[in-house]
Design an enzyme around this catalytic site. Structure first.
Site, PDB file in Angstrom:
ATOM      1  N   ASP A 196      -5.160   5.476  -0.069  1.00 46.99           N
ATOM      2  CA  ASP A 196      -6.005   4.311  -0.003  1.00 46.99           C
ATOM      3  C   ASP A 196      -7.057   4.581  -0.934  1.00 46.99           C
ATOM      4  O   ASP A 196      -7.738   5.379  -1.578  1.00 46.99           O
ATOM      5  CB  ASP A 196      -6.713   4.330   1.452  1.00 46.99           C
ATOM      6  CG  ASP A 196      -5.546   4.242   2.304  1.00 46.99           C
ATOM      7  OD1 ASP A 196      -4.532   3.565   2.017  1.00 46.99           O
ATOM      8  OD2 ASP A 196      -5.822   4.614   3.577  1.00 46.99           O
TER       9      ASP A 196
HETATM   10  N1  URA Z   1      -3.059   7.682   5.690  1.00 48.12           N
HETATM   11  C1  URA Z   1      -3.990   6.911   5.412  1.00 48.12           C
HETATM   12  O1  URA Z   1      -4.225   6.264   6.338  1.00 48.12           O
HETATM   13  N2  URA Z   1      -4.451   6.832   4.136  1.00 48.12           N
HETATM   14  C2  URA Z   1      -3.972   7.511   3.068  1.00 48.12           C
HETATM   15  O2  URA Z   1      -4.663   7.221   2.031  1.00 48.12           O
HETATM   16  C3  URA Z   1      -3.003   8.259   3.232  1.00 48.12           C
HETATM   17  C4  URA Z   1      -2.441   8.666   4.463  1.00 48.12           C
END
Ligand code: URA
Length: 238
Positions: free
Chosen positions: A105
């Protein structure tokens, strides 16, 4: 990435750089059908067809594997319509066109693998491989042991049960907890959604290992090229 024409020809293995220069000056080289004799010209070989004596040259790109410590605020797509910074802009000096293996993310930091090896990327991402990914989540408050056990067993998330996870409390304060969580799936915002589901939203999230490949002390925003042996650490991490 733009490179000098003679360098591209040499990299394609059709001539040494000096002979390539000769070919160019003799008018044997064309770009997109137009003969070029300008020695200084710089082009991106991925964007144009380069021919020597009328035959397209083949560039076999060397495979490269990169471990990046992604900072928060960078997107893991190769372009962003909203103009946010993209992870590949951090890879200074890397000539090959690489892409991220999977995603993190915008606000997640930590271990991100990038490569130009599509086959390996597919293997790593294929669910049958179930490569464990280790995160450290800073979550609000103090989740109870019972709530963490629920996450470990698997919870219903958007109509589908999460597969078993491993969790370990690293630190607890009155306001937040640091929890290590290992998951085998790659569902969108999975860790954030899992903690939100038990009422302890994630405040920050970092991936610290991909299989057995640890991020270690690599500073944020920095990367290192990794070899085949370390790739094996990812694949052997099941
Ligand atoms: N889980 C999440 O919530 N975000 C990420 O970037 C990776 C795994």
């Amino acid at each position: 990435m733009k490179e000098r024409l003679q360098k591209i020809l040499a990299r394609a293995g059709v001539a040494s750089r000096r002979t390539a220069e000769q070919h160019i000056s003799e008018g044997r080289v064309s770009i997109d059908g137009k003969v070029v004799t300008d020695m200084g010209i710089k082009i991106d070989p991925a964007q144009h067809e380069i021919c020597l004596n009328g035959k397209p040259i083949q560039l076999t790109e060397e495979k490269i594997y990169i471990l990046l410590n992604k900072p928060a605020g960078y997107v893991t797509t190769l372009s962003d319509p909203q103009g946010r910074p993209i992870v590949t802009s951090l890879l200074t000096g890397i000539r090959q066109r690489v892409f991220p293996v999977g995603r993190l993310d915008l606000d997640t930091e930590g271990a991100l693998l990038l490569t130009n090896d599509g086959e390996l990327a597919q293997r790593i991402l294929h669910p049958s491989f179930e490569i464990p990914k280790t995160y450290v989540a800073k979550v609000s408050g103090r989740p109870s042991g019972e709530a963490l056990e629920r996450l470990a067993r698997g919870i219903e998330l958007e109509g589908r049960r999460t597969s078993p996870a491993r969790l370990k409390v690293i630190r607890e304060t009155a306001r937040f907890s640091l929890i290590e969580i290992i998951i085998h799936e790659g569902r969108k915002r999975q860790v954030r959604k899992m903690f939100a589901a038990i009422g302890h939203p994630v405040l920050s999230l970092k991936r610290i290992a991909y299989g057995r490949l640890q991020l270690g002390s690599l500073p944020s925003g920095q990367f290192r090229i990794i070899g085949r042996k370390e790739i094996e650490k990812i694949l052997a991490g099941r």
